[in-house]
Design a protein around this motif. Structure first.
Motif, PDB file in Angstrom:
ATOM      1  N   ASP A 217       0.828  -1.213   0.000  1.00  0.00           N
ATOM      2  CA  ASP A 217       0.000   0.000   0.000  1.00  0.00           C
ATOM      3  C   ASP A 217       0.862   1.262   0.000  1.00  0.00           C
ATOM      4  OD1 ASP A 217      -2.266  -1.620   0.093  1.00  0.00           O
ATOM      5  OD2 ASP A 217      -2.592  -1.335   2.250  1.00  0.00           O
ATOM      6  N   ALA A 218       1.992   1.225   0.710  1.00  0.00           N
ATOM      7  CA  ALA A 218       2.849   2.405   0.836  1.00  0.00           C
ATOM      8  C   ALA A 218       3.428   2.851  -0.506  1.00  0.00           C
ATOM      9  CB  ALA A 218       3.980   2.134   1.822  1.00  0.00           C
ATOM     10  N   VAL A 219       3.658   1.910  -1.400  1.00  0.00           N
ATOM     11  CA  VAL A 219       4.223   2.273  -2.707  1.00  0.00           C
ATOM     12  C   VAL A 219       3.122   2.451  -3.756  1.00  0.00           C
ATOM     13  CG1 VAL A 219       6.492   1.273  -2.229  1.00  0.00           C
ATOM     14  CG2 VAL A 219       4.751  -0.136  -3.343  1.00  0.00           C
ATOM     15  N   ASN A 220       1.910   2.686  -3.263  1.00  0.00           N
ATOM     16  CA  ASN A 220       0.754   2.951  -4.126  1.00  0.00           C
ATOM     17  C   ASN A 220       0.476   1.806  -5.089  1.00  0.00           C
ATOM     18  OD1 ASN A 220       0.492   5.515  -2.933  1.00  0.00           O
ATOM     19  ND2 ASN A 220       1.994   6.338  -4.368  1.00  0.00           N
ATOM     20  N   GLU A 221       0.642   0.625  -4.593  1.00  0.00           N
ATOM     21  CA  GLU A 221       0.399  -0.573  -5.380  1.00  0.00           C
ATOM     22  C   GLU A 221      -0.886  -1.206  -4.870  1.00  0.00           C
ATOM     23  OE1 GLU A 221       1.119  -3.408  -8.253  1.00  0.00           O
ATOM     24  OE2 GLU A 221       2.134  -1.516  -7.905  1.00  0.00           O
ATOM     25  N   SER A 222      -1.600  -1.843  -5.742  1.00  0.00           N
ATOM     26  CA  SER A 222      -2.778  -2.571  -5.290  1.00  0.00           C
ATOM     27  C   SER A 222      -2.752  -3.962  -5.895  1.00  0.00           C
ATOM     28  CB  SER A 222      -4.066  -1.855  -5.701  1.00  0.00           C
ATOM     29  OG  SER A 222      -4.221  -1.895  -7.098  1.00  0.00           O
ATOM     30  N   VAL A 223      -3.305  -4.882  -5.159  1.00  0.00           N
ATOM     31  CA  VAL A 223      -3.468  -6.227  -5.664  1.00  0.00           C
ATOM     32  C   VAL A 223      -4.927  -6.322  -6.079  1.00  0.00           C
ATOM     33  CG1 VAL A 223      -3.275  -8.672  -5.118  1.00  0.00           C
ATOM     34  CG2 VAL A 223      -1.703  -7.056  -4.077  1.00  0.00           C
ATOM     35  N   ASP A 224      -5.156  -6.132  -7.360  1.00  0.00           N
ATOM     36  CA  ASP A 224      -6.523  -6.016  -7.872  1.00  0.00           C
ATOM     37  C   ASP A 224      -6.763  -7.057  -8.956  1.00  0.00           C
ATOM     38  OD1 ASP A 224      -9.046  -5.166  -8.560  1.00  0.00           O
ATOM     39  OD2 ASP A 224      -8.345  -3.419  -9.683  1.00  0.00           O
ATOM     40  N   ALA A 225      -7.740  -7.924  -8.731  1.00  0.00           N
ATOM     41  CA  ALA A 225      -8.050  -8.978  -9.685  1.00  0.00           C
ATOM     42  C   ALA A 225      -9.081  -8.549 -10.724  1.00  0.00           C
ATOM     43  CB  ALA A 225      -8.558 -10.217  -8.935  1.00  0.00           C
ATOM     44  N   THR A 226      -9.640  -7.353 -10.571  1.00  0.00           N
ATOM     45  CA  THR A 226     -10.623  -6.892 -11.554  1.00  0.00           C
ATOM     46  C   THR A 226      -9.912  -6.298 -12.762  1.00  0.00           C
ATOM     47  OG1 THR A 226     -10.803  -4.645 -10.669  1.00  0.00           O
ATOM     48  CG2 THR A 226     -12.263  -6.324  -9.709  1.00  0.00           C
ATOM     49  N   ARG A 227     -10.603  -6.251 -13.880  1.00  0.00           N
ATOM     50  CA  ARG A 227     -10.045  -5.642 -15.090  1.00  0.00           C
ATOM     51  C   ARG A 227     -10.243  -4.130 -15.089  1.00  0.00           C
ATOM     52  NH1 ARG A 227     -12.607  -8.771 -20.034  1.00  0.00           N
ATOM     53  NH2 ARG A 227     -13.846  -6.930 -19.724  1.00  0.00           N
ATOM     54  N   CYS A 228     -11.076  -3.643 -14.184  1.00  0.00           N
ATOM     55  CA  CYS A 228     -11.450  -2.227 -14.205  1.00  0.00           C
ATOM     56  C   CYS A 228     -10.779  -1.427 -13.096  1.00  0.00           C
ATOM     57  CB  CYS A 228     -12.966  -2.107 -14.075  1.00  0.00           C
ATOM     58  SG  CYS A 228     -13.602  -2.796 -12.523  1.00  0.00           S
ATOM     59  N   GLY A 229      -9.814  -2.027 -12.408  1.00  0.00           N
ATOM     60  CA  GLY A 229      -9.171  -1.334 -11.306  1.00  0.00           C
ATOM     61  C   GLY A 229     -10.105  -1.121 -10.134  1.00  0.00           C
ATOM     62  N   GLY A 230     -11.134  -1.957 -10.038  1.00  0.00           N
ATOM     63  CA  GLY A 230     -12.094  -1.860  -8.947  1.00  0.00           C
ATOM     64  C   GLY A 230     -13.137  -0.780  -9.120  1.00  0.00           C
ATOM     65  N   GLN A 231     -13.107  -0.089 -10.257  1.00  0.00           N
ATOM     66  CA  GLN A 231     -14.006   1.045 -10.480  1.00  0.00           C
ATOM     67  C   GLN A 231     -15.390   0.635 -10.982  1.00  0.00           C
ATOM     68  OE1 GLN A 231     -13.005   4.151  -9.458  1.00  0.00           O
ATOM     69  NE2 GLN A 231     -11.320   2.900  -8.704  1.00  0.00           N
ATOM     70  N   GLY A 232     -15.529  -0.559 -11.522  1.00  0.00           N
ATOM     71  CA  GLY A 232     -16.840  -1.032 -11.951  1.00  0.00           C
ATOM     72  C   GLY A 232     -17.194  -0.728 -13.395  1.00  0.00           C
ATOM     73  N   GLY A 233     -16.279  -0.219 -14.166  1.00  0.00           N
ATOM     74  CA  GLY A 233     -16.569   0.057 -15.573  1.00  0.00           C
ATOM     75  C   GLY A 233     -16.018  -1.010 -16.484  1.00  0.00           C
ATOM     76  N   CYS A 234     -16.103  -2.249 -16.067  1.00  0.00           N
ATOM     77  CA  CYS A 234     -15.436  -3.333 -16.781  1.00  0.00           C
ATOM     78  C   CYS A 234     -16.202  -3.863 -17.993  1.00  0.00           C
ATOM     79  CB  CYS A 234     -15.116  -4.470 -15.814  1.00  0.00           C
ATOM     80  SG  CYS A 234     -16.235  -4.684 -14.428  1.00  0.00           S
ATOM     81  N   HIS A 235     -17.462  -3.525 -18.126  1.00  0.00           N
ATOM     82  CA  HIS A 235     -18.256  -4.039 -19.246  1.00  0.00           C
ATOM     83  C   HIS A 235     -18.938  -2.852 -19.939  1.00  0.00           C
ATOM     84  CE1 HIS A 235     -20.391  -7.125 -21.469  1.00  0.00           C
ATOM     85  NE2 HIS A 235     -21.521  -6.476 -21.238  1.00  0.00           N
ATOM     86  N   SER A 236     -18.219  -2.261 -20.850  1.00  0.00           N
ATOM     87  CA  SER A 236     -18.728  -1.093 -21.580  1.00  0.00           C
ATOM     88  C   SER A 236     -19.201   0.013 -20.636  1.00  0.00           C
ATOM     89  CB  SER A 236     -19.866  -1.508 -22.514  1.00  0.00           C
ATOM     90  OG  SER A 236     -19.421  -2.490 -23.427  1.00  0.00           O
ATOM     91  N   GLY A 237     -18.427   0.244 -19.583  1.00  0.00           N
ATOM     92  CA  GLY A 237     -18.752   1.304 -18.636  1.00  0.00           C
ATOM     93  C   GLY A 237     -19.605   0.861 -17.466  1.00  0.00           C
ATOM     94  N   ASP A 238     -20.108  -0.350 -17.493  1.00  0.00           N
ATOM     95  CA  ASP A 238     -20.919  -0.888 -16.402  1.00  0.00           C
ATOM     96  C   ASP A 238     -20.181  -2.025 -15.703  1.00  0.00           C
ATOM     97  OD1 ASP A 238     -23.150   0.778 -16.893  1.00  0.00           O
ATOM     98  OD2 ASP A 238     -23.821  -0.565 -18.499  1.00  0.00           O
ATOM     99  N   ILE A 239     -20.727  -2.449 -14.585  1.00  0.00           N
ATOM    100  CA  ILE A 239     -20.153  -3.581 -13.860  1.00  0.00           C
ATOM    101  C   ILE A 239     -20.427  -4.861 -14.647  1.00  0.00           C
ATOM    102  CG2 ILE A 239     -20.377  -4.987 -11.772  1.00  0.00           C
ATOM    103  CD1 ILE A 239     -20.884  -2.445 -10.217  1.00  0.00           C
TER     104      ILE A 239
END
Length: 164
Positions: free
Chosen positions: A81-103
């Protein structure tokens, strides 16, 4: 899902510091040599680690870095976390726009996996890694290969950790 080199290198460098810091500050040049990580890259990582109070710097001859807290109080997830790294398994960076802008259908599954990984890494301290026999063997091999003084034995680290 993958952890980038930034997170991997930060954890590796912190573990190296934990293994070699019992005798005093450790130079980034020594970590760079042992771990084959670019010195300039380590400087960037350690600036972030210092800002997040995971390491402190010591100036002057014999200077370098040391852990800001006890080995038992520094978690792998905190380093990542300190080096601004995330362990994220989503394709959308956790933002929810992974399917044409939707979840997408599996967004919550991958998001939950990311959370589980973070919780797993939050449960592992540098101390937990330092006392592992396999970690000690690798550190000894690296020290012998580089003709550096060997890392402090696990007994020394455990004793120092118990004192603090």
């Amino acid at each position: 899902m993958r952890l980038t080199t930034k997170g991997r290198y930060a954890v590796t460098a912190m573990l190296d510091l934990a293994l070699h810091g019992q005798r005093g500050p450790v130079s980034l040049a020594d970590i760079s040599e042992r771990q084959a990580i670019s010195l300039s890259y380590l400087e960037q990582l350690f600036a972030k680690l210092r800002r997040n109070n995971l390491v402190t710097s010591v100036r002057g001859p014999g200077g370098g870095y040391k852990l800001a807290r006890d080995l038992k109080d520094i978690r792998v997830a905190q380093v990542i976390d300190a080096v601004n790294e995330s362990v994220d398994a989503t394709r959308c960076g956790g933002q929810g726009g992974c399917h044409s802008g939707d979840i997408c259908l599996t967004h919550h599954l991958w998001s939950d996996l990311s959370q589980q990984i973070h919780e797993f890494l939050s449960g592992i301290s540098l101390f937990d890694l330092v006392i592992r026999h396999d970690v000690q063997e690798v550190a000894l091999r690296q020290d012998q290969r580089r003709c550096n003084p060997p890392a402090a034995g696990v007994e020394t680290i455990i004793q120092a950790s118990a004192i603090e």
